[in-house]
Scaffold this motif. Structure first.
Motif, PDB file in Angstrom:
ATOM      1  N   THR A   1      39.341  75.966  38.936  1.00  0.00           N
ATOM      2  CA  THR A   1      38.524  75.763  37.737  1.00  0.00           C
ATOM      3  C   THR A   1      39.376  75.331  36.552  1.00  0.00           C
ATOM      4  N   VAL A   2      40.595  75.825  36.453  1.00  0.00           N
ATOM      5  CA  VAL A   2      41.485  75.359  35.389  1.00  0.00           C
ATOM      6  C   VAL A   2      41.738  73.862  35.538  1.00  0.00           C
ATOM      7  N   ALA A   3      41.921  73.405  36.771  1.00  0.00           N
ATOM      8  CA  ALA A   3      42.108  71.969  37.006  1.00  0.00           C
ATOM      9  C   ALA A   3      40.879  71.182  36.550  1.00  0.00           C
ATOM     10  N   GLY A   4      39.690  71.695  36.878  1.00  0.00           N
ATOM     11  CA  GLY A   4      38.472  71.037  36.425  1.00  0.00           C
ATOM     12  C   GLY A   4      38.330  71.071  34.918  1.00  0.00           C
ATOM     13  N   ALA A   5      38.769  72.173  34.308  1.00  0.00           N
ATOM     14  CA  ALA A   5      38.697  72.299  32.855  1.00  0.00           C
ATOM     15  C   ALA A   5      39.638  71.313  32.167  1.00  0.00           C
ATOM     16  N   ILE A   6      40.766  71.009  32.794  1.00  0.00           N
ATOM     17  CA  ILE A   6      41.674  70.004  32.240  1.00  0.00           C
ATOM     18  C   ILE A   6      40.999  68.634  32.230  1.00  0.00           C
ATOM     19  N   LEU A   7      40.338  68.290  33.329  1.00  0.00           N
ATOM     20  CA  LEU A   7      39.590  67.030  33.374  1.00  0.00           C
ATOM     21  C   LEU A   7      38.494  67.016  32.312  1.00  0.00           C
ATOM     22  N   ALA A   8      37.796  68.160  32.184  1.00  0.00           N
ATOM     23  CA  ALA A   8      36.717  68.249  31.191  1.00  0.00           C
ATOM     24  C   ALA A   8      37.254  68.074  29.778  1.00  0.00           C
ATOM     25  N   GLU A   9      38.406  68.667  29.496  1.00  0.00           N
ATOM     26  CA  GLU A   9      39.015  68.551  28.168  1.00  0.00           C
ATOM     27  C   GLU A   9      39.377  67.105  27.859  1.00  0.00           C
TER      28      GLU A   9
ATOM     29  N   LEU B   1      32.117  77.941  33.876  1.00  0.00           N
ATOM     30  CA  LEU B   1      31.978  79.358  34.223  1.00  0.00           C
ATOM     31  C   LEU B   1      31.036  79.526  35.411  1.00  0.00           C
ATOM     32  N   GLN B   2      29.967  78.751  35.419  1.00  0.00           N
ATOM     33  CA  GLN B   2      29.016  78.819  36.519  1.00  0.00           C
ATOM     34  C   GLN B   2      29.656  78.327  37.811  1.00  0.00           C
ATOM     35  N   ALA B   3      30.403  77.243  37.735  1.00  0.00           N
ATOM     36  CA  ALA B   3      31.050  76.690  38.924  1.00  0.00           C
ATOM     37  C   ALA B   3      32.046  77.673  39.524  1.00  0.00           C
ATOM     38  N   ALA B   4      32.720  78.450  38.675  1.00  0.00           N
ATOM     39  CA  ALA B   4      33.710  79.416  39.134  1.00  0.00           C
ATOM     40  C   ALA B   4      33.090  80.710  39.636  1.00  0.00           C
TER      41      ALA B   4
ATOM     42  N   ALA C   1      38.073  82.184  13.814  1.00  0.00           N
ATOM     43  CA  ALA C   1      37.773  80.889  14.422  1.00  0.00           C
ATOM     44  C   ALA C   1      39.055  80.265  14.950  1.00  0.00           C
ATOM     45  N   VAL C   2      39.160  80.126  16.255  1.00  0.00           N
ATOM     46  CA  VAL C   2      40.287  79.478  16.894  1.00  0.00           C
ATOM     47  C   VAL C   2      39.735  78.434  17.849  1.00  0.00           C
ATOM     48  N   GLU C   3      40.088  77.184  17.642  1.00  0.00           N
ATOM     49  CA  GLU C   3      39.579  76.114  18.490  1.00  0.00           C
ATOM     50  C   GLU C   3      40.452  76.019  19.732  1.00  0.00           C
ATOM     51  N   LEU C   4      39.976  76.574  20.823  1.00  0.00           N
ATOM     52  CA  LEU C   4      40.723  76.578  22.068  1.00  0.00           C
ATOM     53  C   LEU C   4      40.349  75.366  22.913  1.00  0.00           C
ATOM     54  N   SER C   5      41.269  74.932  23.756  1.00  0.00           N
ATOM     55  CA  SER C   5      40.940  73.903  24.733  1.00  0.00           C
ATOM     56  C   SER C   5      40.060  74.545  25.797  1.00  0.00           C
ATOM     57  N   LEU C   6      39.388  73.740  26.600  1.00  0.00           N
ATOM     58  CA  LEU C   6      38.536  74.279  27.657  1.00  0.00           C
ATOM     59  C   LEU C   6      39.319  75.092  28.685  1.00  0.00           C
ATOM     60  N   PRO C   7      40.516  74.656  29.125  1.00  0.00           N
ATOM     61  CA  PRO C   7      41.287  75.504  30.043  1.00  0.00           C
ATOM     62  C   PRO C   7      41.650  76.854  29.416  1.00  0.00           C
ATOM     63  N   GLN C   8      42.004  76.857  28.133  1.00  0.00           N
ATOM     64  CA  GLN C   8      42.321  78.117  27.462  1.00  0.00           C
ATOM     65  C   GLN C   8      41.089  79.012  27.366  1.00  0.00           C
ATOM     66  N   ALA C   9      39.970  78.425  26.974  1.00  0.00           N
ATOM     67  CA  ALA C   9      38.738  79.203  26.833  1.00  0.00           C
ATOM     68  C   ALA C   9      38.325  79.801  28.171  1.00  0.00           C
ATOM     69  N   PHE C  10      38.405  79.005  29.230  1.00  0.00           N
ATOM     70  CA  PHE C  10      38.027  79.521  30.549  1.00  0.00           C
ATOM     71  C   PHE C  10      38.956  80.657  30.970  1.00  0.00           C
TER      72      PHE C  10
ATOM     73  N   SER D   1      32.560  70.082  36.457  1.00  0.00           N
ATOM     74  CA  SER D   1      32.192  71.340  37.115  1.00  0.00           C
ATOM     75  C   SER D   1      31.693  71.086  38.530  1.00  0.00           C
ATOM     76  N   ARG D   2      31.050  69.938  38.753  1.00  0.00           N
ATOM     77  CA  ARG D   2      30.603  69.596  40.104  1.00  0.00           C
ATOM     78  C   ARG D   2      31.815  69.384  41.017  1.00  0.00           C
ATOM     79  N   ALA D   3      32.880  68.799  40.468  1.00  0.00           N
ATOM     80  CA  ALA D   3      34.108  68.611  41.247  1.00  0.00           C
ATOM     81  C   ALA D   3      34.724  69.958  41.611  1.00  0.00           C
ATOM     82  N   VAL D   4      34.672  70.920  40.678  1.00  0.00           N
ATOM     83  CA  VAL D   4      35.174  72.268  40.950  1.00  0.00           C
ATOM     84  C   VAL D   4      34.372  72.901  42.081  1.00  0.00           C
ATOM     85  N   GLU D   5      33.051  72.799  42.025  1.00  0.00           N
ATOM     86  CA  GLU D   5      32.201  73.372  43.062  1.00  0.00           C
ATOM     87  C   GLU D   5      32.505  72.763  44.427  1.00  0.00           C
TER      88      GLU D   5
END
Length: 263
Positions: free
Chosen positions: A39-47, A215-218, A8-17, A243-247
């Motif tokens: 998508t990494v940029a969007g994942a930073i916002l999501a995090e 993942l879907q957006a990417a 179990a490693v709790e990753l940030s969303l950018p790391q997980a993506f 994710s909508r911003a990424v799309e």
């Protein structure tokens, strides 16, 4: 620890993506580089949104009074310090870049999840890639996503609720699925918190739901889960503002490339 149980490693969303978007053996991205960076940029916002540090009260992203411990303090301060507010797509365009991707990779190097893997060009230049060193975190991510997808099929209402909550727990009410909506509805009482590590058996946790939307957006979800219900993943992506911003940003990039090709 049970040999069959991933660590179990709790990753940030950018790391997980990035972990899911990178080939385990050669460290090459599974999506085009521009899609990876966007998508990494969007994942930073999501995090930052999941941590309660930013919100989308209208059309523009704003920092809240929350100051969580995060690897993305620089990005948070950038959002706080901007005199002019930007839309989610605007912030994706600002944050996307090679430096951000590399910094996230290096964070996973320090955790022992990936390692440097260089390729020499003409005997002088070396392109650094990051191949997998420890498969357990990725295996754990894949299992959590599979569990979330399974719960979505068995309890669509709970999954839809998790998708809404992933938008921004502190945002004002709004219809996240409407074409002109910018803010998901606030979390319901008793909803899972963004950093919940053990999601309820029936209610998908917001962090995993957010990852599915990214993942879907990417364009990566179908590659990782070819047998899964893609319409469900598309629904999550449409209802989640990062994710909508990424799309939206990826759509503009592709249009620009198509226009350039006709010149």
């Amino acid at each position: 620890m049970d040999a069959e149980t991933p660590k179990a490693v709790e990753l940030s969303l950018p790391q997980a993506f990035l972990l899911l978007a990178t080939n385990d053996k050669d460290g090459k991205p599974e999506v085009p580089v521009f899609a990876l960076r966007t998508t990494v940029a969007g994942a930073i916002l999501a995090e930052l949104a999941l941590l309660g540090a930013i919100e989308l009260p209208g059309k523009h992203v704003r920092a809240t009074g929350t100051d969580p411990q995060t690897d993305f303090q620089y990005e948070l301060e950038l959002i706080r310090g901007k005199s002019r507010h930007h839309t989610p797509k605007g912030w994706v365009a600002i944050l996307e870049g090679r430096a951000e991707v590399r910094r996230v990779y290096e964070g996973m190097v320090s955790l022992g999840i990936v390692e440097h893997f260089g390729e020499k060009h003409l005997g002088r230049f070396r392109a650094v890639r990051y191949r997998e060193k420890d498969h357990a975190p990725e295996e754990a991510l894949l299992k959590r996503i599979q569990a979330t997808l399974s719960s979505a099929l068995s309890d669509p209402e709970a999954s839809a609720s998790a998708a809404t909550e992933a938008g921004a727990a502190d945002s004002g009410a709004g219809d996240a699925t409407a074409p002109d909506a910018t803010t998901p509805a606030p979390a319901k009482p008793g909803a899972p918190t963004p950093d919940a590590k053990t999601p309820d058996a029936k209610t998908p946790d917001t962090r995993t739901t957010a990852l599915i939307a990214l993942l879907q957006a990417a364009g990566l979800f179908g590659k990782l889960f070819p047998e899964a219900d893609r319409s469900r993943a598309s629904e999550l992506a449409r209802g989640y503002w990062p994710s909508r911003a990424v799309e939206d940003e990826l759509r503009l990039i592709r249009l620009a490339e198509e226009e350039a090709a006709t010149l």
